[in-house]
Design a protein around this motif. Structure first.
Motif, PDB file in Angstrom:
ATOM      1  N   LEU A 204       0.761  -1.242  -0.078  1.00 45.27           N
ATOM      2  CA  LEU A 204      -0.006   0.035  -0.068  1.00 45.27           C
ATOM      3  C   LEU A 204       0.826   1.552  -0.021  1.00 45.27           C
ATOM      4  O   LEU A 204       1.840   1.271   0.734  1.00 45.27           O
ATOM      5  N   THR A 205       0.399   2.152  -0.928  1.00 45.77           N
ATOM      6  CA  THR A 205       1.396   3.513  -0.932  1.00 45.77           C
ATOM      7  C   THR A 205       0.642   4.732  -0.710  1.00 45.77           C
ATOM      8  O   THR A 205      -0.385   4.941  -1.403  1.00 45.77           O
ATOM      9  N   LEU A 206       0.992   5.402   0.229  1.00 43.89           N
ATOM     10  CA  LEU A 206       0.483   6.812   0.645  1.00 43.89           C
ATOM     11  C   LEU A 206       1.408   7.585  -0.220  1.00 43.89           C
ATOM     12  O   LEU A 206       2.569   7.478  -0.379  1.00 43.89           O
ATOM     13  N   THR A 207       0.859   8.799  -0.633  1.00 46.05           N
ATOM     14  CA  THR A 207       1.605   9.757  -1.161  1.00 46.05           C
ATOM     15  C   THR A 207       1.674  11.076  -0.551  1.00 46.05           C
ATOM     16  O   THR A 207       0.609  11.565   0.103  1.00 46.05           O
ATOM     17  N   TYR A 208       2.597  11.909  -0.643  1.00 46.89           N
ATOM     18  CA  TYR A 208       2.631  13.157   0.278  1.00 46.89           C
ATOM     19  C   TYR A 208       3.502  14.344  -0.912  1.00 46.89           C
ATOM     20  O   TYR A 208       4.124  14.114  -1.778  1.00 46.89           O
ATOM     21  N   ASP A 209       2.985  15.465  -0.207  1.00 44.12           N
ATOM     22  CA  ASP A 209       3.788  16.712  -0.853  1.00 44.12           C
ATOM     23  C   ASP A 209       5.205  16.842  -0.867  1.00 44.12           C
ATOM     24  O   ASP A 209       5.973  17.347  -1.654  1.00 44.12           O
ATOM     25  N   VAL A 214       5.912  13.541   5.565  1.00 36.06           N
ATOM     26  CA  VAL A 214       5.952  11.805   5.855  1.00 36.06           C
ATOM     27  C   VAL A 214       6.348  11.702   7.263  1.00 36.06           C
ATOM     28  O   VAL A 214       5.781  11.120   7.845  1.00 36.06           O
ATOM     29  N   MET A 215       7.440  12.373   7.497  1.00 37.91           N
ATOM     30  CA  MET A 215       8.013  12.488   8.815  1.00 37.91           C
ATOM     31  C   MET A 215       6.831  12.881   9.773  1.00 37.91           C
ATOM     32  O   MET A 215       6.777  12.151  11.064  1.00 37.91           O
ATOM     33  N   GLN A 216       5.995  13.891   9.596  1.00 33.92           N
ATOM     34  CA  GLN A 216       5.127  14.422  10.586  1.00 33.92           C
ATOM     35  C   GLN A 216       3.912  13.233  10.684  1.00 33.92           C
ATOM     36  O   GLN A 216       3.511  13.121  11.799  1.00 33.92           O
ATOM     37  N   ASP A 217       3.467  12.650   9.802  1.00 26.26           N
ATOM     38  CA  ASP A 217       2.707  11.662   9.831  1.00 26.26           C
ATOM     39  C   ASP A 217       3.175  10.356  10.536  1.00 26.26           C
ATOM     40  O   ASP A 217       2.413   9.901  11.597  1.00 26.26           O
ATOM     41  N   LEU A 256       5.395  12.376  -3.656  1.00 24.35           N
ATOM     42  CA  LEU A 256       6.477  11.345  -3.035  1.00 24.35           C
ATOM     43  C   LEU A 256       5.859  10.408  -2.260  1.00 24.35           C
ATOM     44  O   LEU A 256       4.844  10.499  -1.525  1.00 24.35           O
ATOM     45  N   PRO A 257       6.271   9.180  -2.816  1.00 22.37           N
ATOM     46  CA  PRO A 257       5.369   7.904  -2.312  1.00 22.37           C
ATOM     47  C   PRO A 257       6.199   7.487  -0.866  1.00 22.37           C
ATOM     48  O   PRO A 257       7.245   7.649  -0.598  1.00 22.37           O
ATOM     49  N   ALA A 258       5.171   6.870  -0.152  1.00 18.05           N
ATOM     50  CA  ALA A 258       5.647   6.152   1.081  1.00 18.05           C
ATOM     51  C   ALA A 258       5.008   4.692   0.771  1.00 18.05           C
ATOM     52  O   ALA A 258       3.885   4.623   1.033  1.00 18.05           O
ATOM     53  N   THR A 259       5.769   3.855   0.900  1.00 14.62           N
ATOM     54  CA  THR A 259       5.361   2.535   0.442  1.00 14.62           C
ATOM     55  C   THR A 259       5.325   1.476   1.892  1.00 14.62           C
ATOM     56  O   THR A 259       6.162   1.808   2.506  1.00 14.62           O
ATOM     57  N   TYR A 260       4.162   0.880   2.075  1.00 14.90           N
ATOM     58  CA  TYR A 260       4.077  -0.089   3.173  1.00 14.90           C
ATOM     59  C   TYR A 260       3.829  -1.441   2.516  1.00 14.90           C
ATOM     60  O   TYR A 260       3.052  -1.607   1.886  1.00 14.90           O
ATOM     61  N   GLU A 261       4.690  -2.513   3.282  1.00 13.80           N
ATOM     62  CA  GLU A 261       4.682  -3.865   3.037  1.00 13.80           C
ATOM     63  C   GLU A 261       3.765  -4.189   3.885  1.00 13.80           C
ATOM     64  O   GLU A 261       4.080  -4.620   5.218  1.00 13.80           O
ATOM     65  N   VAL A 262       2.306  -4.768   3.798  1.00 17.73           N
ATOM     66  CA  VAL A 262       1.555  -5.102   4.911  1.00 17.73           C
ATOM     67  C   VAL A 262       1.407  -6.537   4.800  1.00 17.73           C
ATOM     68  O   VAL A 262       1.002  -7.031   3.681  1.00 17.73           O
ATOM     69  N   VAL A 263       1.656  -7.157   5.955  1.00 24.14           N
ATOM     70  CA  VAL A 263       1.567  -8.511   5.986  1.00 24.14           C
ATOM     71  C   VAL A 263       0.252  -9.140   6.836  1.00 24.14           C
ATOM     72  O   VAL A 263       0.068  -8.466   7.921  1.00 24.14           O
TER      73      VAL A 263
END
Length: 294
Positions: A204-209, A214-217, A256-263
């Motif tokens: 799952l990928t979240l996107t940011y400005d 990213v760091m604040q989230d 900017l993408p922030a990808t998560y590998e969700v198991v």
């Protein structure tokens, strides 16, 4: 269990205590994964009387569990007391007085529950923060009744790979949390007595400005770096600018993408197998793999 991620529990607890007020506004991923886990319950034949939400946070998953199993008692458990207070406030004053939900401020690795006392354990994006996953699985197995279900989600090693790439080569410190591979998690379930584990994974990928968002989230949900070996103190301006430049190279379609590998995983606690006595007096236990349920 491979030790790829060793959080400092004191810092982790403090991070989640501080994040309770900002958690819900930033926990987009946590709610999405929770919803996807809840959908999987439609395909599993199980009607628990008592459910433990291990790592319940501000109570979003507990609410889904009460809706899915209206006759069940749902126990909320979290290491951060402020998270449990936030969950209680969300339930509303009237509902709280009429039907208060049991809440336990405790560590997943040391559950304050009797053996064989719950029918189902639900844990959404929580076990990645334990110090010893084998210990957590052993505790889950202990408190589950035979035929009980463990259902969980966690994060895999590809999580935040863009951020890790941006920090690569910066210094010798750990800047991004590291997580355990899906296959090692499955092995851990079997090693701790669970039967017929089912594991799968998705990205799952979240996107940011920008990188600061990213760091604040991550900070808002209490998920910033709490590993041993993390750098102490503030990062210098020059190094931070290098991180920004590195991450900017990964920008796609203006974001900017922030990808998560969700198991995702679920497994069952089997019935104890009776011992069979051989003619010479020795006792053996016959192993019969459990058939798939649900």
């Amino acid at each position: 269990m491979p030790e790829v991620f060793q959080p400092e529990k004191r810092l982790m607890r403090r991070a989640f205590e501080r994040a309770a007020g900002s958690y819900d506004a930033a926990a987009v991923l946590q709610r999405e994964v929770c919803d996807r886990m809840a959908e999987r319950l439609d395909y599993i034949k199980h009607q628990p009387h008592r459910v433990l939400d291990a790592g319940s946070g501000t109570g979003y998953g507990s609410g889904l569990l009460r809706t899915t199993y209206p006759k069940a008692q749902v126990l909320e458990l979290d290491i951060a007391h402020s998270m449990l207070l936030a969950a209680r406030r969300k339930q509303g004053l009237l509902k709280r007085w009429l039907a208060p939900s049991p809440a336990l401020c405790a560590d997943i690795e040391r559950l304050p529950l009797q053996a064989d006392s719950v029918d189902m354990i639900w844990s959404n994006l929580a076990i990645q923060w334990v110090t010893d996953l084998d210990q957590a699985f052993a505790e889950f197995h202990r408190v589950l009744r035979p035929e009980g279900l463990l259902m969980f989600s966690t994060l895999g090693p590809d999580t935040l790979r863009e951020l890790r790439q941006a920090f690569a080569g910066l210094d010798g410190h750990t800047h991004v949390n590291r997580f355990i591979d899906m296959h090692d998690i499955g092995d851990g379930l079997v090693r701790n007595g669970f039967a017929t584990p089912v594991m799968d994974m998705e990205y799952l990928t979240l996107t940011y400005d920008d990188v600061r968002a990213v760091m604040q989230d991550l900070k808002a949900i209490g998920a910033h770096n709490v590993t041993h070996g993390r750098p102490q103190g503030l990062m210098g301006k020059q190094r931070w600018q290098q991180v920004l430049r590195n991450y900017e190279q990964l920008r796609q379609d203006g974001k900017l993408p922030a990808t998560y590998e969700v198991v995702y995983g679920h497994a069952w606690k089997p019935q104890p197998r009776p011992a069979r006595q051989l003619p010479d007096g020795r006792q053996v236990i016959d192993f019969h793999p459990r058939g798939s349920r649900g």
